[in-house]
Write a protein that holds these residues in place. Structure first.
Motif, PDB file in Angstrom:
ATOM      1  N   LEU A 189      17.580   5.767  69.746  1.00  0.00           N
ATOM      2  CA  LEU A 189      17.600   4.215  69.425  1.00  0.00           C
ATOM      3  C   LEU A 189      15.973   3.196  68.575  1.00  0.00           C
ATOM      4  O   LEU A 189      15.683   2.210  68.351  1.00  0.00           O
ATOM      5  CB  LEU A 189      16.827   3.554  71.596  1.00  0.00           C
ATOM      6  N   SER A 190      14.778   4.374  68.430  1.00  0.00           N
ATOM      7  CA  SER A 190      14.184   3.819  68.022  1.00  0.00           C
ATOM      8  C   SER A 190      15.345   3.438  66.439  1.00  0.00           C
ATOM      9  O   SER A 190      13.771   2.871  65.849  1.00  0.00           O
ATOM     10  CB  SER A 190      12.914   5.726  67.092  1.00  0.00           C
ATOM     11  N   GLU A 191      15.810   4.705  66.184  1.00  0.00           N
ATOM     12  CA  GLU A 191      16.277   4.721  64.428  1.00  0.00           C
ATOM     13  C   GLU A 191      16.611   2.388  65.113  1.00  0.00           C
ATOM     14  O   GLU A 191      16.155   1.615  62.912  1.00  0.00           O
ATOM     15  CB  GLU A 191      16.880   4.487  64.576  1.00  0.00           C
ATOM     16  N   LYS A 192      17.095   2.309  65.760  1.00  0.00           N
ATOM     17  CA  LYS A 192      17.874   1.108  65.335  1.00  0.00           C
ATOM     18  C   LYS A 192      16.786  -0.967  65.779  1.00  0.00           C
ATOM     19  O   LYS A 192      16.830  -0.876  64.866  1.00  0.00           O
ATOM     20  CB  LYS A 192      18.246   0.509  66.615  1.00  0.00           C
ATOM     21  N   GLU A 193      15.852   0.429  67.004  1.00  0.00           N
ATOM     22  CA  GLU A 193      15.169  -0.732  66.738  1.00  0.00           C
ATOM     23  C   GLU A 193      13.591  -0.971  64.842  1.00  0.00           C
ATOM     24  O   GLU A 193      13.271  -2.055  64.694  1.00  0.00           O
ATOM     25  CB  GLU A 193      13.587   0.017  67.602  1.00  0.00           C
ATOM     26  N   TYR A 194      14.279   0.080  64.809  1.00  0.00           N
ATOM     27  CA  TYR A 194      12.909   0.472  63.008  1.00  0.00           C
ATOM     28  C   TYR A 194      13.405  -0.222  62.139  1.00  0.00           C
ATOM     29  O   TYR A 194      13.332  -0.727  61.592  1.00  0.00           O
ATOM     30  CB  TYR A 194      12.812   1.800  62.661  1.00  0.00           C
ATOM     31  N   PHE A 231      12.289   0.796  78.894  1.00  0.00           N
ATOM     32  CA  PHE A 231      11.395   0.152  77.434  1.00  0.00           C
ATOM     33  C   PHE A 231      12.455   0.000  76.391  1.00  0.00           C
ATOM     34  O   PHE A 231      12.170  -1.742  75.804  1.00  0.00           O
ATOM     35  CB  PHE A 231      10.028   1.197  76.310  1.00  0.00           C
ATOM     36  N   HIS A 232      13.132   0.133  75.706  1.00  0.00           N
ATOM     37  CA  HIS A 232      13.865  -0.010  75.060  1.00  0.00           C
ATOM     38  C   HIS A 232      15.332  -1.602  75.296  1.00  0.00           C
ATOM     39  O   HIS A 232      14.894  -1.900  74.767  1.00  0.00           O
ATOM     40  CB  HIS A 232      14.955   0.979  74.211  1.00  0.00           C
ATOM     41  N   PHE A 233      15.665  -1.577  76.784  1.00  0.00           N
ATOM     42  CA  PHE A 233      16.271  -2.294  77.162  1.00  0.00           C
ATOM     43  C   PHE A 233      16.016  -4.034  77.871  1.00  0.00           C
ATOM     44  O   PHE A 233      16.227  -4.341  78.099  1.00  0.00           O
ATOM     45  CB  PHE A 233      17.472  -2.297  78.200  1.00  0.00           C
ATOM     46  N   TRP A 234      14.877  -3.483  78.533  1.00  0.00           N
ATOM     47  CA  TRP A 234      14.116  -4.765  79.575  1.00  0.00           C
ATOM     48  C   TRP A 234      12.074  -5.176  78.370  1.00  0.00           C
ATOM     49  O   TRP A 234      12.485  -5.853  77.738  1.00  0.00           O
ATOM     50  CB  TRP A 234      13.729  -4.321  80.034  1.00  0.00           C
ATOM     51  N   ARG A 235      11.284  -3.287  77.932  1.00  0.00           N
ATOM     52  CA  ARG A 235       9.993  -4.059  77.847  1.00  0.00           C
ATOM     53  C   ARG A 235      10.184  -5.011  76.034  1.00  0.00           C
ATOM     54  O   ARG A 235       9.240  -5.778  75.809  1.00  0.00           O
ATOM     55  CB  ARG A 235       9.090  -3.197  77.885  1.00  0.00           C
ATOM     56  N   TYR A 236      11.098  -4.195  74.692  1.00  0.00           N
ATOM     57  CA  TYR A 236      10.636  -4.505  74.433  1.00  0.00           C
ATOM     58  C   TYR A 236      11.183  -5.985  74.021  1.00  0.00           C
ATOM     59  O   TYR A 236      11.000  -6.464  72.215  1.00  0.00           O
ATOM     60  CB  TYR A 236      11.869  -3.336  73.179  1.00  0.00           C
ATOM     61  N   ARG A 237      11.759  -6.371  74.314  1.00  0.00           N
ATOM     62  CA  ARG A 237      11.975  -7.830  74.411  1.00  0.00           C
ATOM     63  C   ARG A 237      11.301  -9.159  74.293  1.00  0.00           C
ATOM     64  O   ARG A 237      10.528  -9.925  73.546  1.00  0.00           O
ATOM     65  CB  ARG A 237      13.466  -8.578  75.063  1.00  0.00           C
TER      66      ARG A 237
END
Lengths: 126, 479
Positions: A110-115, B455-461
């Motif tokens: 998931l980090s890689e996707k965001e990065y 974090f990934h599915f909610w907060r990161y937006r």
């Protein structure tokens, strides 16, 4: 690439996020404690009328126990005989490995996707 | 146009004459050393002795040295990355630039929980110490420790709220006192003399040598980390040291060496005075083992010196922990990883006051409601997850920015051997925690999985994308 603009978050939304984090973090430690599942429970052996000898204590050890305020073997019995139980099942061991490896694998993926989004936006605007 | 060039010796962004990266660079290697040792030294005064409980006295010594190797790898890897990522936030900022936002969020939480739990452990020890003082001086046997725990955390939070700069020198002095107190007890025990009260041979004979066999040595590695946990906090000063290239590696590695000496002396003194079963029970037995060892000497002078040493070590550590945890929480708020409300700075005192206040009840809940070994395990697990991140971090760092693309202040030797050794020792420590504390391990990692998904599915937006990458680096290879 269009720059991503985050939506504004209301004060109530921020408060809810804080409460969620609080509940999760406190629950992580206290749930095992409340359920009586927490480790560290050392179990003392049961013995009637223990002696220093039966507890495996030599004269120097006995002298130190006395100095620490344990005047007789019975008072020190539980502390001396309490032991961790290190027996485990391979299933429990496998569960631990899967949970830890799975956690890091999930996080890296998931980090890689965001990065990639970060790098794309950062360097394409230069 | 940027006013820096990362490959330039004069405008590299990592030296005092460098550029862009903002705070005043006033600290030298001694400050870095003192920052690291100040937070960690309390580990010799309490907590490490649970390693004795898990495996016996020899097991604790072996664990102490293996943990020393683990932390040497941590220091080498951290020194290279930090001497390049010259920005506050330490490993959190590293993760943000090298691995990705979710990893950074997790690393930020590791830092916050490792330090907040260490703070809670300090407060528990302080409460115990005061109750012992009341028992010894006034014969009070049932003193309620809770008011002292609450007061100590509130007082230190207040100090941090008002700004910690003024207390830094005082912190250094009390840390030095705590270190000297260990030396005083060692020399007063006269281990070279035939009349020495130390009785290693007698106290470690028979079943006391390795009560659990070799699996106990493995299990002891769990609390072996406590001897050094927090030394990686030196990286929090990256933005304020005059020369990261020199100060960070030197200060951090000198700190490790100091702690290795202090840890070995502490082990030697305590196992020579106390039966391992008492020493290893940090809840009902030796809560503060050096203080307990001093009590065994019968010398009022040593009891007072080690009592004050324990007090100072806990206060200095708790103060540093509040400082570091609140800054990590603040940094995440500033980046919108957490609600931005936490990213506020006090208009008068220039401190992250909301983060400081928010973490107070969390520390109190754990200090008042959980046993010391559980609190320490929670802290160790957060630290351990952070150490597992480091080998991944350095391997990705070298891959994305090979040595000829970014000028490093320090290049650690023998790459990737330290990364591999660190990963192997971390794996060993997970197994050690699993022996006896497996439920907490699963609960803790499950917690991080759930918050990661949150974090990934909610907060990161709510997070701006490009704004997270602030270092003046070229585009990473492969992107």
């Amino acid at each position: 690439m269009a720059r991503y603009t985050p939506p504004p978050q209301s004060k109530i939304g921020q408060m809810i996020d804080v409460i969620v984090l609080l509940i999760l973090s406190i629950g992580a430690l206290y749930i095992p404690l409340w359920l009586g599942l927490a480790g560290s429970a050392k179990t003392p052996l049961t013995a009637d009328n223990p002696t220093w000898e039966s507890l495996g204590q030599n004269p120097t050890m006995v002298e130190r126990w006395n100095q620490l305020g344990f005047a007789d073997p019975a008072s020190a019995h539980d502390m001396i005989t309490a032991r961790f139980d290190y027996s485990f099942t391979w299933g429990a061991m496998a569960l631990m490995v899967v949970v830890i490896a799975g956690y890091f694998a999930l996080m890296l993926r998931l980090s890689e996707k965001e990065y990639r989004e970060v790098i794309d936006e950062k360097f394409e605007r230069r | 146009m940027a006013d820096f060039d990362i490959t330039s010796p004069t405008m590299d962004g990592i030296a005092s004459h460098g550029t862009k990266v903002g705070l005043a660079r006033v600290l030298g290697p001694a400050h870095v050393w003192a920052l690291g040792v100040g937070i960690v030294l309390v580990g010799e005064y309490m907590g490490w002795n649970f390693a004795v409980g898990k495996g016996g006295a020899y097991a604790a010594l072996i664990a102490c040295w293996f943990a020393g190797i683990l932390y040497s790898c941590v220091a080498m890897i951290d020194s290279e990355v930090t001497s390049t990522v010259a920005a506050a936030g330490g490993q959190y900022t590293q993760a943000k630039h090298i691995v990705g936002p979710l990893m950074a969020f997790n690393v930020g939480l590791y830092l916050v929980f490792a330090y907040t739990m260490l703070e809670a452990g300090n407060a528990i020890t302080l409460g115990y110490l005061i109750s012992e003082a009341a028992r010894m001086t006034a014969g009070v046997t049932d003193l309620d420790q809770r008011p002292f725990i609450i007061l100590s955390i509130m007082f230190l939070a207040w100090l941090n709220f008002r700004g910690v700069l003024a207390t830094l020198t005082f912190n250094l002095v009390i840390t030095a006192f705590a270190f000297c107190a260990i030396l005083v007890l060692f020399f007063a025990s006269a281990p070279w003399s035939a009349d020495s009260p130390l009785a290693h041979a007698e106290l470690m004979s028979g079943q006391a040598a390795l009560p659990y066999g070799w699996i106990g040595v493995l299990a002891a590695m769990h609390f072996g980390l406590w001897f050094y946990l927090g030394i990686e906090g030196t990286t929090q000063a990256a933005e304020e040291v005059r020369s990261p290239a020199r100060s960070l590696p030197f200060g951090t590695l000198a700190g490790i060496m100091t702690l290795l000496i202090a840890a070995t002396l502490t082990w030697y003194i305590c196992v020579g005075f106390l039966p391992w079963e008492y020493l290893g029970d940090g809840v009902n037995g030796a809560v503060a083992p050096l203080f307990s060892a001093a009590q065994m000497t019968g010398s009022n002078f040593l009891i007072i010196v080690l009592g004050v040493g324990t007090l100072f070590a806990t206060l200095a550590s708790a103060n540093g922990c509040i400082n570091d945890a609140s800054r990590a929480w603040f940094s995440m708020g500033r980046d919108h990883y957490l609600p931005q409300w936490f990213g506020a700075v006090h208009p008068k005192y220039r401190t992250p006051y909301r983060s400081i206040i928010f973490l107070v009840p969390i520390a109190l809940i754990f200090a008042l409601g959980a046993p010391l070994d559980q609190v320490i395990t929670f802290s160790i697990l957060s630290g351990l997850l952070g150490y597992t991140f480091m080998p991944i971090n350095i391997i990705l760092f070298r891959r994305k920015w090979p040595l000829d693309t970014i000028k490093r202040g320090y290049v650690h030797p023998f790459h990737p051997i330290p990364a591999i050794v660190l990963l192997a020792l971390c794996s060993l420590t997970y197994f050690a925690v699993f022996l006896g504390y497996g439920t907490q391990l699963i609960a803790m990692v499950s917690f991080y999985i759930v918050v990661s998904l949150w974090f990934h599915f909610w907060r990161y937006r709510f997070v701006k994308r490009a704004d997270q990458f602030t270092m003046p680096w070229p585009k990473p290879k492969g992107y």
